[in-house]
Design an enzyme around this catalytic site. Structure first.
Site, short mmCIF file in Angstrom:
data_model
loop_
_atom_site.label_atom_id
_atom_site.label_comp_id
_atom_site.label_asym_id
_atom_site.label_seq_id
_atom_site.Cartn_x
_atom_site.Cartn_y
_atom_site.Cartn_z
CE LYS A 28 -0.75 -0.03 4.97
NZ LYS A 28 -1.45 -0.77 5.99
NE ARG A 82 -6.13 -0.82 11.86
CZ ARG A 82 -5.16 -0.87 10.96
NH1 ARG A 82 -4.46 0.19 10.65
NH2 ARG A 82 -4.88 -2.01 10.34
C1 LIG Z 1 -0.61 -1.55 6.56
C2 LIG Z 1 -0.91 -2.81 7.24
C3 LIG Z 1 0.12 -3.70 7.55
C4 LIG Z 1 1.56 -3.39 7.25
O1 LIG Z 1 2.07 -2.49 8.17
P1 LIG Z 1 3.63 -2.10 8.20
O2 LIG Z 1 3.75 -1.25 9.39
O3 LIG Z 1 3.90 -1.37 6.93
O4 LIG Z 1 4.39 -3.36 8.30
C5 LIG Z 1 -0.21 -4.88 8.18
N1 LIG Z 1 -1.50 -5.18 8.47
C6 LIG Z 1 -2.52 -4.36 8.17
C7 LIG Z 1 -3.90 -4.77 8.54
C8 LIG Z 1 -2.26 -3.15 7.55
O5 LIG Z 1 -3.27 -2.33 7.26
#
Ligand SMILES: *Cc1c(COP(=O)(O)O)cnc(C)c1O
Length: 354
Positions: free
Chosen positions: A36, A129
């Site tokens: 993302k 969350r």
């Molecule tokens: C963005 C996201 C991740 C990845 O997070 P990082 O901090 O970039 O490793 C993992 N799980 C979910 C649900 C996310 O939205």
């Protein structure tokens, strides 16, 4: 050359990925490479694939669609909207989910499309969350999802650090393991996936504090930017795969205090100034429409960010000993949040170097 530009070094991302994937595989953990940060750009995702990730993951279905050329399984990270259920079933192989209603919608679409999709039930172990909180709710949701056609409850997962800032720990991850054990008793079958969080959880990898049952992590910022918990650098990884280059459009010596009656700036704040006499200042063609000025750090020494309006970045360059000229560029290291804005701004050119 056209600026502003974000320069993306695929070799650095691939090396970070390979190092991290090896560390995880040694402990029986598969890696979902999270795309993302770069909007699911397939060219950048090749670095994750070359580095050995086991799945590709993104929070947005539009980004997952861009990754359809890869044969690796695709995971949707943001709990889906019911309105996108059909697209989710068509695009993703695995989805994080918390609401039984949404699972029903996915099941209906899967039946209609004659497809099947795997569900990872999200459990909230304290960050507040997404995810179910009370054990009774978790059990009810799992039993219900287990009986739905077209979907398979494949495991459970959690997310930490992102909202409440709660750090992953042996304690909260063990809680997750215990919940999975309970559910396996209830469903009378094995749940193959235990998804133990994001890059923040890597901090426990070195210390051996991740329970052995955890067999998946979802990693983005660590692979792409070499940062983990609290955005701190992860030893052995490179932090500069993404660099911002922006062009100087004005270079003048000016007073350090504005003249006249000071009201509010373009963003409703009352600015404060320190009188440092006349100083050499540079303006770069970059503004808040691209990135917030707090989200970048100059790489050249002797440069201080004074502020930014929508389209102008204002710098104090008095102490910079590099030769600066109109038309030359300055390089900055963006934070995670900054990188996200730059990659999303249509005004910033994305230059991939290999
Ligand atoms: C963005 C996201 C991740 C990845 O997070 P990082 O901090 O970039 O490793 C993992 N799980 C979910 C649900 C996310 O939205």
């Amino acid at each position: 050359m056209a600026y502003p530009e974000i320069r993306i070094d695929l070799n650095k991302i691939e090396t970070n990925t390979r190092t991290t994937v090896e560390r995880c595989h040694q402990q029986g953990i598969q890696v979902a490479g999270v795309t993302k940060l770069f909007g699911g750009n397939p060219e950048i995702a090749t670095a994750y694939v070359a580095g050995g990730v086991d799945l590709l993951a993104d929070s947005r279905i539009d980004n997952l669609k861009r990754l359809s050329g890869f044969s690796l399984p695709k995971m949707l990270l943001r709990i889906p909207m019911i309105s996108e259920a059909a697209t989710v079933v068509q695009t993703a192989d695995m989805v994080l989910i918390s609401e039984p209603e949404t699972a029903k919608a996915l099941s209906n679409q899967a039946k209609a499309l004659d497809k099947s999709i795997q569900l990872i039930l999200m459990v909230d172990v304290g960050d507040l969350r997404e995810g179910l909180y009370a054990m009774k709710e978790i059990q009810e949701a799992a039993s219900m999802m287990d009986g739905l056609p077209g979907v398979q409850l494949t495991g459970i997962g959690t997310n930490l650090t992102c909202y409440g800032g709660v750090r992953p720990s042996r304690k909260n991850l063990t809680q997750l393991v215990n919940i999975k054990t309970e559910l396996e008793k209830l469903l009378k079958r094995h749940l193959p996936v235990l998804s133990g969080g994001n890059g923040g959880t890597l901090s426990l990898l070195e210390t051996g504090e991740i329970p052995v049952e955890i067999n998946q992590l979802r990693l983005g910022s660590s692979l792409a930017m070499g940062i983990g918990l609290n955005d701190e650098p992860i030893p052995g990884l490179q932090q500069d795969a993404f660099l911002l280059l922006t062009e100087i459009v004005e270079l003048r010596r000016k007073p350090s205090i504005p003249e006249g009656i000071i009201g509010l700036d373009a963003f409703g704040n009352r600015p404060v100034f320190e009188d440092r006499g006349n100083r050499m200042r540079a303006i770069c063609a970059l503004g808040r429409q691209d990135i917030h000025p707090d989200e970048i750090c100059p790489l050249q020494k002797g440069i201080q960010i004074l502020g930014a309006s929508s389209d102008h970045l204002i710098l104090d360059v008095e102490d910079c000993s590099d030769l600066l000229q109109i038309g030359s560029y300055l390089t900055f290291l963006p934070t995670y949040g900054g990188c996200l804005s730059l990659m999303t701004s249509p005004y910033v050119k994305k230059i991939i170097i290999t």
